[in-house]
Design a protein around this motif. Structure first.
Motif, short mmCIF file in Angstrom:
data_model
loop_
_atom_site.label_atom_id
_atom_site.label_comp_id
_atom_site.label_asym_id
_atom_site.label_seq_id
_atom_site.Cartn_x
_atom_site.Cartn_y
_atom_site.Cartn_z
N GLU A 24 45.04 47.50 31.52
CA GLU A 24 43.66 47.61 32.00
C GLU A 24 42.90 46.32 31.74
OE1 GLU A 24 41.36 51.13 31.05
OE2 GLU A 24 43.23 52.23 30.76
N GLY A 25 42.09 45.93 32.72
CA GLY A 25 41.28 44.73 32.59
C GLY A 25 41.32 43.91 33.87
N LEU A 26 40.81 42.69 33.76
CA LEU A 26 40.68 41.80 34.90
C LEU A 26 41.78 40.74 34.87
CD1 LEU A 26 38.90 41.12 37.36
CD2 LEU A 26 37.60 39.59 35.86
N TRP A 27 42.46 40.57 36.00
CA TRP A 27 43.59 39.65 36.13
C TRP A 27 43.39 38.71 37.31
CZ3 TRP A 27 47.75 39.85 32.75
CH2 TRP A 27 47.74 40.93 31.87
N MET A 28 43.88 37.48 37.15
CA MET A 28 43.87 36.51 38.25
C MET A 28 45.27 36.43 38.82
SD MET A 28 42.74 32.49 38.33
CE MET A 28 44.02 31.97 37.21
N THR A 29 45.37 36.62 40.14
CA THR A 29 46.67 36.56 40.78
C THR A 29 47.16 35.12 40.86
OG1 THR A 29 45.87 36.27 43.06
CG2 THR A 29 46.05 38.54 42.23
N GLN A 30 48.43 34.96 41.02
CA GLN A 30 49.01 33.64 41.31
C GLN A 30 48.67 33.32 42.77
OE1 GLN A 30 53.10 33.30 40.08
NE2 GLN A 30 53.56 31.96 41.80
N PRO A 31 48.41 32.08 43.12
CA PRO A 31 48.12 31.76 44.52
C PRO A 31 49.27 32.18 45.44
CG PRO A 31 47.52 29.93 43.11
CD PRO A 31 48.28 30.91 42.24
N ASP A 32 48.90 32.67 46.63
CA ASP A 32 49.92 33.06 47.60
C ASP A 32 50.40 31.84 48.37
OD1 ASP A 32 47.99 32.45 49.56
OD2 ASP A 32 47.53 34.56 49.98
N ASN A 33 51.15 32.07 49.43
CA ASN A 33 51.71 30.97 50.22
C ASN A 33 50.65 30.09 50.87
OD1 ASN A 33 54.32 31.76 49.61
ND2 ASN A 33 54.54 33.00 51.46
N ASN A 34 49.43 30.62 51.01
CA ASN A 34 48.33 29.85 51.60
C ASN A 34 47.44 29.22 50.54
OD1 ASN A 34 49.07 30.68 54.26
ND2 ASN A 34 48.14 32.65 53.82
N GLY A 35 47.76 29.43 49.26
CA GLY A 35 46.94 28.89 48.17
C GLY A 35 45.80 29.81 47.77
N ASN A 36 45.66 30.94 48.44
CA ASN A 36 44.59 31.89 48.13
C ASN A 36 44.98 32.73 46.91
OD1 ASN A 36 43.19 31.03 50.46
ND2 ASN A 36 44.33 32.49 51.70
N TYR A 37 43.98 33.14 46.16
CA TYR A 37 44.22 34.00 45.01
C TYR A 37 43.05 34.95 44.84
CZ TYR A 37 41.12 30.85 42.41
OH TYR A 37 40.05 30.12 41.99
N GLY A 38 43.19 35.88 43.92
CA GLY A 38 42.13 36.85 43.74
C GLY A 38 42.00 37.31 42.30
N HIS A 39 40.98 38.09 42.05
CA HIS A 39 40.75 38.75 40.77
C HIS A 39 40.94 40.24 41.00
CE1 HIS A 39 37.98 35.30 39.22
NE2 HIS A 39 39.25 34.95 39.27
N VAL A 40 41.83 40.84 40.20
CA VAL A 40 42.18 42.25 40.34
C VAL A 40 41.82 42.99 39.06
CG1 VAL A 40 44.08 43.88 40.72
CG2 VAL A 40 44.06 41.68 41.93
N GLN A 41 41.08 44.09 39.21
CA GLN A 41 40.70 44.94 38.08
C GLN A 41 41.64 46.13 38.03
OE1 GLN A 41 37.90 44.52 35.87
NE2 GLN A 41 38.91 46.17 34.76
N PHE A 42 42.40 46.26 36.90
CA PHE A 42 43.29 47.40 36.71
C PHE A 42 42.58 48.49 35.93
CE2 PHE A 42 46.68 44.40 37.69
CZ PHE A 42 47.51 45.19 38.48
N MET A 43 42.83 49.74 36.34
CA MET A 43 42.23 50.91 35.69
C MET A 43 43.10 52.13 35.99
SD MET A 43 39.20 51.18 38.47
CE MET A 43 39.33 49.44 38.79
N PRO A 44 42.92 53.20 35.20
CA PRO A 44 43.64 54.43 35.51
C PRO A 44 43.10 55.03 36.81
CG PRO A 44 42.61 54.56 33.33
CD PRO A 44 42.11 53.32 33.99
N CYS A 45 43.98 55.69 37.55
CA CYS A 45 43.57 56.44 38.74
C CYS A 45 44.41 57.71 38.80
CB CYS A 45 43.73 55.59 40.00
SG CYS A 45 45.42 55.08 40.33
N ASP A 46 44.13 58.55 39.75
CA ASP A 46 44.83 59.84 39.83
C ASP A 46 46.34 59.69 39.90
OD1 ASP A 46 42.46 61.23 39.71
OD2 ASP A 46 42.28 61.42 41.89
N SER A 47 46.82 58.62 40.52
CA SER A 47 48.25 58.47 40.73
C SER A 47 48.92 57.57 39.69
CB SER A 47 48.50 57.92 42.13
OG SER A 47 47.87 56.66 42.28
N GLY A 48 48.20 57.16 38.65
CA GLY A 48 48.78 56.29 37.60
C GLY A 48 47.84 55.17 37.25
N ILE A 49 48.29 53.95 37.45
CA ILE A 49 47.46 52.75 37.23
C ILE A 49 47.25 52.09 38.59
CG2 ILE A 49 47.38 50.46 36.14
CD1 ILE A 49 47.19 52.69 34.10
#
Length: 129
Positions: A24-49
């Motif tokens: 759980e928390g905030l993660w920075m993705t590795q850049p994709d093939n185009n150099g783009n990246y993102g910030h992803v917030q992980f949390m519990p949900c009905d189906s798992g994480i």
């Protein structure tokens, strides 16, 4: 009354604390093939994480619009113990498709892979908080 208070205090102290999942928390993705990246917030949900894309950035680090911001891009990850997660799905924006996925937590690094027909793509994401 004192016995009741003492019993409640002991029961509370003996109850295990509900701990957050280690991913759980905030993660920075590795850049994709185009150099783009993102910030992803992980949390519990009905189906798992699950992980929601909060922001998207271009290769220069400038925030950019994305139709995938505020949507789940990782879902149904099932904790397997020892920092591993399996049986999930991940949406890969530069491929435009969802893949079977698994993850492995190593400190503040998260190995994320998505596979289709035996071909896998892997990235290492970095914890921001």
């Amino acid at each position: 009354m004192r016995k009741l208070i003492l019993a409640l205090a002991l029961a509370t102290a003996a109850a295990p604390a509900l701990a957050a999942d280690p991913v759980e928390g905030l993660w920075m993705t590795q850049p994709d093939n185009n150099g783009n990246y993102g910030h992803v917030q992980f949390m519990p949900c009905d189906s798992g994480i699950c992980g929601v894309l909060l922001n998207a950035f271009d290769s220069t680090g400038v925030e950019r619009p994305s139709e995938h911001v505020n949507t789940s891009i990782v879902w149904a990850m099932q904790p397997q113990g020892n920092g591993t997660y399996e049986n999930g799905r991940i949406f890969v924006p530069d491929m435009g498709r969802a893949l079977n996925s698994k993850m492995a937590l190593r400190g503040d690094q998260l190995g994320v892979s998505g596979c289709i027909l035996g071909f896998c793509r892997e990235q290492t994401w970095t914890r921001l908080r």
